[in-house]
Design an enzyme around this catalytic site. Structure first.
Site, mmCIF file in Angstrom:
data_model
loop_
_atom_site.group_PDB
_atom_site.id
_atom_site.type_symbol
_atom_site.label_atom_id
_atom_site.label_comp_id
_atom_site.label_asym_id
_atom_site.label_seq_id
_atom_site.Cartn_x
_atom_site.Cartn_y
_atom_site.Cartn_z
ATOM 1 N N ILE A 156 0.823 -1.211 0.000
ATOM 2 C CA ILE A 156 0.000 0.000 0.000
ATOM 3 C C ILE A 156 0.857 1.261 0.000
ATOM 4 O O ILE A 156 0.350 2.369 0.133
ATOM 5 C CB ILE A 156 -0.942 0.020 1.222
ATOM 6 C CG1 ILE A 156 -0.147 -0.062 2.530
ATOM 7 C CG2 ILE A 156 -1.947 -1.126 1.130
ATOM 8 C CD1 ILE A 156 -0.996 0.008 3.792
ATOM 9 N N HIS B 56 -4.318 -4.199 -3.011
ATOM 10 C CA HIS B 56 -4.894 -3.781 -1.736
ATOM 11 C C HIS B 56 -4.978 -2.264 -1.622
ATOM 12 O O HIS B 56 -5.015 -1.716 -0.522
ATOM 13 C CB HIS B 56 -4.065 -4.345 -0.577
ATOM 14 C CG HIS B 56 -4.062 -5.842 -0.536
ATOM 15 N ND1 HIS B 56 -3.087 -6.583 0.099
ATOM 16 C CD2 HIS B 56 -4.930 -6.748 -1.063
ATOM 17 C CE1 HIS B 56 -3.348 -7.869 -0.048
ATOM 18 N NE2 HIS B 56 -4.453 -7.992 -0.746
ATOM 19 N N SER C 107 4.546 -13.757 1.643
ATOM 20 C CA SER C 107 4.294 -15.066 2.240
ATOM 21 C C SER C 107 3.024 -15.690 1.694
ATOM 22 O O SER C 107 2.677 -16.815 2.067
ATOM 23 C CB SER C 107 4.189 -14.936 3.771
ATOM 24 O OG SER C 107 3.168 -14.016 4.124
#
Length: 546
Positions: free
Chosen positions: A330, A348, A460
């Site tokens: 972000i 996002h 991840s």
């Protein structure tokens, strides 16, 4: 219960020689020759799969050949080996044979190598369960074959009682080679009675079903894409590279990631939230935006800086190789690096813009940065008058007619039903509970079909639906991970474990390219050590750190 095996078992199966593996070497030549239905497939000295029909002009399904690549003013000819039938498995030369010593009445299992497991998994996905069982299992068998098939597919039985029952009838101290060299030792392949009880057979059938289901819904690693040179060659010829990035691409700039032991979520556990992720929960923001704005300064990104990794992506764009960069970050640093808006999907959202949660008025994100740094609620000027009516007991520093800053207390609206977020400006980052930006859904459907190489960097892969991109790609598309830690729930063909900037510097140097970043002069003169830990798994670090 089942668990994935690593072939480093505490109680290994006895090993046989090469002739007892399912993939027997031909004695007619120095090559390894296998029969795959109606065509011969040979492994050349480099162990890459070739076919007797690959050089045919009629072989339209082949992408193999020689490609000219421009590299710093010179032309290189590179052999490519990315066939559309690369997922076709090697046909076993014979079915499984588990021998029994009639003197001890104990059984010996053939050796299982990692290549055997990989080929068995590919065979299962390629041909389906029925042909898999018909091919691998003999007509006469017992329940030990079920256990062996589970092992062959790369899984371990975790039921200790079942494992103990199996190892009572299995010779773990001898190997098949000892039987070939000793004329007094013989093995028979008839089974007068099943060595295991019926309850064990039922359990093994259920575990085999679980193993099969897991494989059928999991990506299988490519058999011809596991070396650094494979990655370098593919980078040079790829035209539609999809790059998926996470917080790890920005950590070299001092921006913390979210989920590591020193990440953002660890730093805010003292707030007493049930889940640290609640600071990004949309419902909680609507109820009380101060929960987010009390910590927002900690994730506020720096301006006009970017890492060598961001510049690596920019380099791919400049070379006409970047299909799209899907970023979960972000911080909007990709735009500072020069990634074009049409090449960037901020999955996002980002701090680039902010919007009123009530009227949806939008403004540049930088306009509320000062409020965030001051731990103040940024308020919408158009909704501000009405907000004062709803929350008359709030202490407004903006009584001086400047609605840009307000100190918010926890008193309820005089009307009761008006949320505390009324008229509050929210950065256009995607909170938990919000839909992803429409651009993500518009582009991903087409991009997964166009993509010829996936590189996941600094992530991840814990947050859906972005984490599902790795499972959306066609099976023949190579997938590469660059990350500090392994991602065990995904099947990457190659994983480079280390600092993202170091890994891309190492790979870029191998390609003979230059990263357009101020630190490149230093990075290109740095000696990196790339250590192979396993098939397709490497650690990369600066030599001075060893």
């Amino acid at each position: 219960m089942l668990m994935s095996a690593t072939h480093e078992n505490k109680r290994p199966l006895p090993h046989g020689n090469g002739e007892d593996s399912y993939f027997n070497k031909s004695k007619n030549s120095g090559d390894e020759t296998f029969v795959n239905e109606n065509k011969k497939i040979k492994l050349d000295e480099s162990n890459s799969i070739t076919s007797n029909e690959e050089n045919s002009d009629d072989n339209k399904d082949s992408n193999e050949g020689y490609v000219q690549v421009e590299n710093n003013g010179t032309t290189q000819v590179i052999k490519t080996s990315f066939r559309k039938d690369v997922l076709a498995p090697v046909m076993p030369s014979k079915s499984i044979s588990i021998g029994r010593d009639p003197k001890t009445n104990k059984y010996l299992f053939p050796e299982i190598t990692k290549d055997d497991t990989l080929n068995a998994r590919i065979f299962l996905k390629y041909y389906g369960l029925r042909k898999f069982l018909d091919t691998y299992l003999p007509e006469q068998l017992n329940t030990l074959y079920l256990y062996y098939i589970i092992k062959l597919l790369g899984f371990e039985i975790t039921d200790s009682a079942l494992v103990a029952a199996i190892y009572k009838v299995v010779d773990v101290d001898s190997d098949l080679e000892s039987y070939k060299n000793d004329p007094d030792k013989v093995l028979v392949y008839t089974y007068p009675e099943d060595p295991l009880e019926k309850k064990h057979a039922v359990r093994l059938i259920k575990d085999l079903q679980r193993a099969v289901n897991k494989i059928l819904c999991t990506r299988i690693k490519l058999s011809n894409f596991s070396e650094t040179q494979d990655f370098v060659d593919k980078l040079k010829v790829a035209k539609k590279i999809l790059v998926l990035t996470g917080a790890g691409v920005s950590t070299s700039l001092g921006i913390p990631d979210f989920r590591s032991s020193e990440g953002f979520y660890s730093k805010i556990r003292h707030l007493g939230l049930d889940d640290p992720q609640d600071v990004f929960n949309y419902d909680i923001f609507v109820q009380d935006p101060s929960v987010f704005y009390n910590i927002a300064h900690m994730v506020l990104p720096p301006e006009n800086i970017y890492s060598p990794l961001h510049s690596f992506i920019k380099m791919l764009q400049d070379k006409g190789k970047l299909l799209r960069n899907y970023t979960q970050n972000i911080d909007n640093l990709e735009s500072y690096a020069g990634i074009k808006p049409e090449k960037l999907v901020q999955c996002h959202g980002s701090f680039a813009t902010a919007s009123c949660i009530t009227c949806h008025w939008q403004l540049p994100g930088e306009k509320i940065f000062e409020n965030i740094r001051s731990l103040e609620l940024p308020l919408c000027p158009y909704c501000y008058p009405k907000r004062r009516e709803y929350f008359p007991t709030d202490v407004y520093e903006s009584d001086k007619e400047t609605p840009d800053g307000a100190s918010h207390n926890t008193q309820l609206s005089s009307l009761g039903a008006v949320p505390k977020s009324y008229g509050v400006l929210k950065p256009d980052i995607t909170f938990f509970g919000e839909a992803l930006p429409s651009k993500f859904h518009k582009t991903i459907r087409e991009d997964v079909l166009k993509c010829d190489l996936l590189i996941c960097i600094g992530t991840s892969l814990k947050v859906a639906p972005v984490s599902e991109i790795v499972n959306m790609l066609p099976a023949h598309v190579p997938q590469v991970l660059i990350n500090k830690d392994p991602v065990k729930h995904a099947e990457f063909d190659i994983s480079y474990l280390g600092l993202c900037d170091d890994v891309v510097a190492y790979i870029t140097e191998k390609c003979g390219w230059d990263i357009p970043h101020d630190k490149w002069d230093t990075l290109k003169d740095t000696e990196f050590e790339c250590i192979k830990k396993d098939r397709g798994v490497y650690t990369v670090d600066q030599e001075e750190n060893h």
